[in-house]
Every structure is written in C-alpha cells, then in structure tokens.
Enzyme design. Structure first.
Site, mmCIF file in Angstrom:
data_model
loop_
_atom_site.group_PDB
_atom_site.id
_atom_site.type_symbol
_atom_site.label_atom_id
_atom_site.label_comp_id
_atom_site.label_asym_id
_atom_site.label_seq_id
_atom_site.Cartn_x
_atom_site.Cartn_y
_atom_site.Cartn_z
ATOM 1 N N HIS A 17 0.835 -1.207 0.000
ATOM 2 C CA HIS A 17 0.000 0.000 0.000
ATOM 3 C C HIS A 17 0.860 1.242 0.000
ATOM 4 O O HIS A 17 1.363 1.640 1.041
ATOM 5 C CB HIS A 17 -0.892 -0.045 1.257
ATOM 6 C CG HIS A 17 -1.917 1.039 1.337
ATOM 7 N ND1 HIS A 17 -3.112 0.855 2.014
ATOM 8 C CD2 HIS A 17 -1.959 2.298 0.862
ATOM 9 C CE1 HIS A 17 -3.827 1.960 1.940
ATOM 10 N NE2 HIS A 17 -3.163 2.853 1.248
ATOM 11 N N HIS B 113 -4.985 -0.507 6.228
ATOM 12 C CA HIS B 113 -4.560 0.270 7.398
ATOM 13 C C HIS B 113 -5.507 0.205 8.600
ATOM 14 O O HIS B 113 -6.051 1.222 9.049
ATOM 15 C CB HIS B 113 -4.290 1.731 7.027
ATOM 16 C CG HIS B 113 -5.340 2.384 6.161
ATOM 17 N ND1 HIS B 113 -6.693 2.344 6.446
ATOM 18 C CD2 HIS B 113 -5.221 3.066 5.006
ATOM 19 C CE1 HIS B 113 -7.339 2.995 5.516
ATOM 20 N NE2 HIS B 113 -6.476 3.440 4.635
ATOM 21 N N ASP C 202 1.395 2.607 3.574
ATOM 22 C CA ASP C 202 0.506 3.719 3.213
ATOM 23 C C ASP C 202 1.317 4.998 2.987
ATOM 24 O O ASP C 202 0.923 6.103 3.399
ATOM 25 C CB ASP C 202 -0.586 3.950 4.265
ATOM 26 C CG ASP C 202 -1.725 4.819 3.721
ATOM 27 O OD1 ASP C 202 -2.603 5.197 4.518
ATOM 28 O OD2 ASP C 202 -1.732 5.139 2.514
#
Lengths: 448, 337
Positions: free
Chosen positions: A62, A234, A325
């Site tokens: 991610h 997440h 992320d």
C-alpha cells in the site's frame, strides 16, 4: 551482471523458517545458494554482512506514488528510489492518481513508466469504481488483464454497501482482492484527529473509532455473503482487529494490514512538547509545537490501547501484513493549519526501522516482522503475487534481497529522503536499524 | 530558528520569559495571578481622565482577525492604543488571504513590515501555534476554532475574583455548547489551575465524548441542568450557534431553551450570591433570559470592561515588560491527558 556474495549475515527467511548465520549467493539475477561457508566465485562482489541481517526484499502492499498526475508530490522514479532505500523490492501503488487507475490503459502507462524509471518492482492496484467516485464498477477484468494486482478506492471507502457487494462478487472473476479503506463517512465529516481526550483538549473534530469498526463489520458481512476476497487497509482500532480476529476464527478468507505509524505512534504526538517515547528508543524526542500537521493521517493516530491491540494482532496473525501507506505531499500541502493540511505520512524510508523498535522492545519477533513484510503480503495478493518479489530466499527464485544493520543508529532527516515527500512526524527522531543494500533481480538498487 | 527550515520545532526557549499567550493550559498559578494583578493595575489607568500609559510606545501591534468579532477585536484595539502602541487591524476580507495567501506568509509579511506582536483570531484550532513557530515576535491567541480563548478566560477569572476575592474552592458551572467552545476549554484550564471546581453542562450531543483522565478530580460533566446549577457560585452561559441544528445535534432552539436556558427561576438552585457570566454576544431568550442577562446577579458588562484591562495586561507583559520580568516560572506543568 556480477555474482554477489552476501557473506556472514544473519539470514532471516520466514518462508523456510531459517534464522541463522549464513551466506547468500546471487547469480544471474537469482538466488543461487543459501548456506554456510559458500565459496566465492571468481568475479563475485563480496559484501561483508557480519552484524547485519539478510532477508527477502520487502513488499509494500500500500503506497501512493502519485504518478501520473500528481507528480509534484512524488513520481514513480522518486517513490521507487525511496522504496529501495527502505528495503522494499516490490511496491503496490494505489490508484488515486490523476487520471485514476480505472482502466487498463492507465495500468499500462504506470507499468511502462516503472520499467523505464522504477528502481523496484511496481504492481499497480486498480480502482474499484470508475473515477473512484463510488457509483459504478470499474472494468475490473480489463484492469486485471493489464496487470492490476488488486482493487481499491483507497483514500475513500466504498460507501455503498450494495456496490461493495457487487465488487466483491465481480472480483471473483479475476481472483484479485478488494482492498477497502474502512470508514463510515457520515461519522467523519471534517474529522482530522482521533476522537478522544487529545482531540477534546486540542479542539479538533474527532474521527471516532466506531467509524472504522462499523465499516469493518459491514465489509466482513459482505465478504461472508459473497465469498469475495476482502483485504482491510490500514486497520487502526482495537475494535477493528477484534472483529477481524473473530471473522478469521469463523473461517472467513479476509486479510488485513497495519501501518508502521499505527504500530508505534499515538494521538499524543499531536500535543507536541515534552514527548518521551520509549517505543522508539527511549531518547527524548525533538521538542515540537502542538498541532504539527505531520501527525495528520487518515485513519488518524489513535490511543495507546489501540496501538497495543494492533501489536498483539500482528503477533497472533490477525493482521497479515505491514504496509506503509506511504503518502507523500508537498510542503505547501502540509505546512498549514491542521484543518487544511493534507492527510498522510511519507513512510517508505522509515518503515523498517520504526517497526524494528518493537522487536527491540520484545513486543514482536524479528521473524514475525520480516514475515509481515514478505510472505504476508504475498499471501494477501494471492494470484496477483506472480509479478511480486518472491518474499523468500529460495535457490532459483529472483534475487530480491535486503540487507540491513539492525543496530545502526541514525537520525531521520527528511531532506535526505529520496522521496519528494518530507512529511513525517519522525523528523529529527533517532531510530535504530538501517538498510545497507537492496537488490532486485540480483542488481543493486540501493547501497551504501 | 533557521529561515530555511520550514518546520520550526522550537516554540519557546525553555525557562525564558513568555513570548506568546496561546492558551491557559501551560500557565502556572503564579503566571495567571500575575496577569490578573497586572490587569487590576491597568484598570486604574483606565479610570484616569486621560486613560493612557506609554508602556508600548514604539511597539507595533497587528490584530489579524480572520473570523468575525466585535468585542474581542475592539477590546484588543483599545487595549493596545491605551498603551500607546501603533495598531493595525487586518481582517480576512480586504486582505490577501482572499487571494489564497497562506497564514505563515501573512504573518511573516506583517513581521517584515514591523509588527512586534500579532493578535490572531482564526477559525482553525492550532493556527496561532503555526504562526508562533514562524515568527520572532509574539503571538496572542484571540480565539482559534474550538480550541482556546485565553484572554477571555483571564477576564472571566478576574471578574470572578473581583466578586469573591478568590478563585480557590469556588464552584463554577459552564452551560451550553461545550463541544465547540473555546471559552469553555480555556476557562476549564484556568479555573482548575486556580483551584476552582468546574461543572460543564449541555445537551449530550454538545458535550465532548472524552475527557483527559487528569481532570477527574476537578471536573464534573452532566447533561442535567438542575444538578449542574445546584450550589453553583458562578454560572457561565455560552452562546448557542444555530448551525448546530443543521448538523443534526439539536432539534430546535426552542427545545434547547426550554431545557437549558439560564433564568432567574433556575438560578434559585444556585448559591444565593451566584454570579452570572456570558462571553457574548448573547442570544437573549435562547441561552439566557433577558432579565437574567441584565439583572442584579449579572456581571456581563463588567466582563467587557475587564476585557480591556486584561488585554492591556497581556500586551504589556508580553511586549512591554522589562527584560527581567519573571513571567514563566520554570516548571510549568501543562494540564494534559
């Protein structure tokens, strides 16, 4: 390409359950051998790995490479350079670019750019809905055929339960997971910080944990209803991991990821000044003013109970993978009032070191951490993992390898990042654990 | 502080004189007392035939009000003028803020033009901290979003102290939209620091869902007005904003007023000498009955007068005081979760 001998390192390869001193020989782009006292081929480059850890190259499920369209924040070139510096040999990039990755042609554009300019393997994630607008399904088969490894509207949730249901049903045609950003939007309008005592003190609009748990509960029900492959992006709440644990116990094929910042930081970082953070090594942190926008992220940094629950969930396998992320932003987008600042942390270059702090404190084992960065992501990707790093050090496999010094102490200097994104709350913080070499297909893509 | 480093981590030199007033949560008892005592001295100046003192001669104060205000804005302007400062007033409209100029560039420009001290009101919580970390001069927070309004709290503390001679042990009840109130927050820190007991009261949808554990001993939270008013020495009514209905938090002003209006009948439950306060502007008939607002128990007009004196004190102590003024005793502990 010269053969490379990684000599005398502590090899951690969770796939083979190997954790021992050994040499690793890379030849012609593949892992040739792993074992003690390997002979040195004549023309080999020998790298002294004594005191270092040798592991399969890390896989990031991610990250946001911002390319095409938002290249002032990051490009595939700079983002993959940052990945390589962080020990990653594969990154999966999210589709919230401009244009959105909602058709095969944009996937192809990304793959072409990556082939030309990327330092590491780039696996595009396609959008779930056209334009990520949450109304119509994107052409999932077209995306998968072009190379998309998963689908996500990340940045936002898929707000309509009906649409997510259809996405989970339809995605079974192409055997790719749907990655959902779990947030009930009506509970988070204008929210910028975790709803809790810190947000109360700071007068910031709160993002309640319930907004995540409600969305996770909904998504799990839809996954059960449809049989589709759901991956929770997440996860940040204790309630969220409890739901996922229970769903897995019932046999639902759901997976989940957690970010390094949610494993190590809490909303207390928004208060600034006077922080003391044992988890990151015990040294007093650089003094900060409150409301530092580098702490602003979605989902937000939460409370200590949430962090403890996330660590426990990673340890017991409820959470399958660590994913950064990575969300680079320009200075202009971040250096402003908290309400106005963009959400996101530039995390590729600090991910490993931040999580290693949890290994040093005894909260997690080194093997579990490496697994969460390697075989975990591969299991999440399933079919889509074909083009990813192998996540293991097996002879014959592509030589995607990371070497890091677990004891090297360094101070995070965002100006020295290879990423364009300097937005990290860890600026000026001393971390332990530093990547020294990263190889993709036997070729050095980062090295001191 | 390096001009090339965009992220300024240093807010204040440790142990040095106070440069900014951003909130009351990092003020010690001694500091708050010093602000109040200095305000009393300033009040004397205000009673003179020529109500001026040259303490800020040569200093430039810029009021940057990016949110509407009558009393705070005029109060700061008058306060600075009474101390003979040069005063500039900037509001959002009419400034380059409408062209998209950032807050940091705005305040840096003002400093480059000669501002010594910036008084900032801003709709976003934390904006004064952002300004303060990028300026060499001083910042006074005149209200930032829901977060803080330290000079309001100081003038409230002064008004209360004038009536009772002390703050310690007093029971103060704040009624209204606590969730969105910077006045409630700053008063909470100031009052508890000075030893008062605080009750906050409002509809459940307008109370913060979580409070720091450290306040448990001195803060009571209730949505029952009768309980909140019982035995109160001071009742502070907060203005109710009409936007709260649109957000689905309240059905109507009528229902709010029926349940939470501060009026003489309800005040019978409070202490006999109860003091009534309101930060203004008032919605008379909604959160407070007109007879109560203008009645014998009300100190609302005194609050406004005290506001000028308090702001003179703050300006003086931050920008006009001699260098050896001990303003910040070293171990100021913030009230934190």
């Amino acid at each position: 390409m010269r053969p490379v001998l990684l000599q005398g390192g502590w090899v951690v390869d969770p796939a083979s359950e190997r954790e021992e001193l050994a040499d690793v020989l890379l030849r012609e782009g593949c892992v040739a051998a792993v074992g003690r006292g390997l002979g040195t081929p004549d023309d080999a480059l020998v790298i002294d790995c004594r005191g270092k850890v040798v592991a399969p190259g890390l896989i990031d499920l991610h990250c946001h490479l911002r390319d095409p369209g938002l290249t002032e924040k990051e490009t595939i070139a700079t983002g993959t350079a940052a990945a390589a510096a962080g020990g990653f040999t594969t990154v999966c990039c999210m589709p919230n670019t401009d244009p959105v990755v909602d058709s095969g042609s944009v996937v192809e554009t990304i793959l072409r750019t990556a082939a030309r300019e990327g330092s590491v393997r780039v696996l595009p994630i396609g959008a779930v809905t056209k334009g990520q607008a949450g109304r119509e399904l994107a052409e999932l088969a077209d995306l998968a055929a072009a190379g998309a490894v998963a689908f996500s509207d990340d940045g936002r949730p898929v707000a309509s339960a009906a649409l997510l249901r259809h996405a989970l049903e339809y995605s079974q045609l192409v055997q790719r997971p749907i990655i959902d950003h779990c947030e009930e939007p009506s509970l988070t309008v204008g929210a910028v910080a975790h709803e809790g005592p810190v947000a109360t003190c700071l007068g910031l609009r709160g993002w309640p944990a319930a907004a995540e748990t409600i969305a996770i509960a909904r998504d799990l029900e839809l996954a059960a209803l449809t049989g589709g492959r759901l991956h929770i992006a997440h996860v940040s709440t204790a309630g969220g991991v409890a739901l996922i644990r229970e769903a897995k116990r019932r046999g639902l094929p759901v997976t989940a990821e957690v970010t390094p910042h949610h494993l190590t930081l809490t909303d207390e970082w928004l208060l600034g000044e006077g922080l003391h953070w044992p988890a990151l090594g015990g040294e007093p942190l650089p003094r900060r003013a409150p409301y530092d926008p580098r702490t602003k992220v979605n989902p937000p940094l939460r409370g200590r109970e949430d962090v403890a629950a996330l660590i426990a969930a990673l340890a017991d396998g409820t959470i399958d993978a660590i994913a950064t992320d990575h969300a680079p932003h320009t200075l202009t987008d971040k250096l402003c009032e908290y309400d106005q600042a963009a959400f996101g942390i530039s995390g590729l270059e600090t991910a490993l070191a931040a999580v290693l702090a949890l290994v040093r404190s005894g909260a997690l084992s080194l093997r579990r951490v490496i697994a969460a960065f390697t075989i975990g992501p591969r299991q999440v990707l399933g079919e889509g993992a074909r083009a990813a790093s192998p996540g293991r050090l097996a002879p014959g496999d592509p030589a995607d390898v990371v070497v890091f010094d677990p004891d090297a102490s360094w101070v995070v200097d965002p100006h020295a990042f290879r990423s364009k994104g300097q937005n990290t709350p860890l600026a000026g913080v001393r971390l332990q654990g530093r990547v020294t070499h990263t190889f993709v297909a036997g070729r050095g893509v980062y090295g001191e | 502080m390096s001009r090339t480093a965009p992220w300024s981590d240093q807010l204040l030199p440790l142990g040095g004189p106070r440069r900014h007033l951003l909130d009351l949560d990092d003020c010690s008892r001694e500091e708050i007392t010093q602000f109040l005592d200095t305000a009393v001295a300033m009040r004397e100046i205000l009673r003179r035939p020529v109500p001026k003192a040259p303490a800020l001669t040569g200093k430039t104060v810029v009021n940057v009000f990016l949110e509407d205000s009558t009393r705070t804005r005029v109060s700061f302007e008058i306060a600075a003028k009474r101390l003979n400062a040069d005063v500039i007033n900037l509001s959002g409209s009419g400034s380059s803020v409408t062209k998209g100029e950032s807050l940091i560039n705005t305040v840096r420009t003002l400093e480059a033009v000669g501002a010594d001290l910036i008084v900032l009101r801003h709709p976003s919580a934390g904006a004064p901290y952002l300004a303060a970390t990028h300026l060499r001069g001083s910042v006074i927070n005149a209200g930032d979003g829901w977060h803080a309004h330290p000079t309001q709290a100081l003038l409230d503390l002064l008004t209360i102290r004038d009536t009772f001679g002390r703050l310690e042990g007093l029971r103060v009840t704040i009624v209204g939209d606590i969730l969105h109130s910077r006045v409630a927050r700053s008063n909470l820190w100031g009052l508890t620091r000075m030893g008062a007991e605080v009750t906050v009261c409002g509809p459940p949808t307008l109370l913060p869902p979580a409070w720091p554990a450290g306040l448990a001993g001195c803060l009571r939270v209730t949505f029952n007005l009768e309980e909140a008013l019982s035995g109160a020495d001071v009742v502070m009514a907060l203005r109710l904003q009409r936007e709260r209905m649109a957000a689905g938090r309240l059905p109507s002003l009528r229902e709010y007023s029926r349940l939470y209006q501060i009026n003489d009948a309800r005040l019978a439950r409070a202490a006999p000498q109860v003091l009534v306060l309101h930060p203004g502007p008032m919605n008379e008939g909604v959160e407070i009955a007109p007879t109560t607002a203008h009645g014998a128990r009300s100190a609302i007009e005194d609050q406004v007068t005290n506001g000028v004196a308090v702001r003179m004190a703050v300006l003086y102590l931050l920008a006009g005081a001699p260098a050896d003024t001990p303003l910040r005793p070293p171990a100021a502990e913030a009230v934190r979760p």
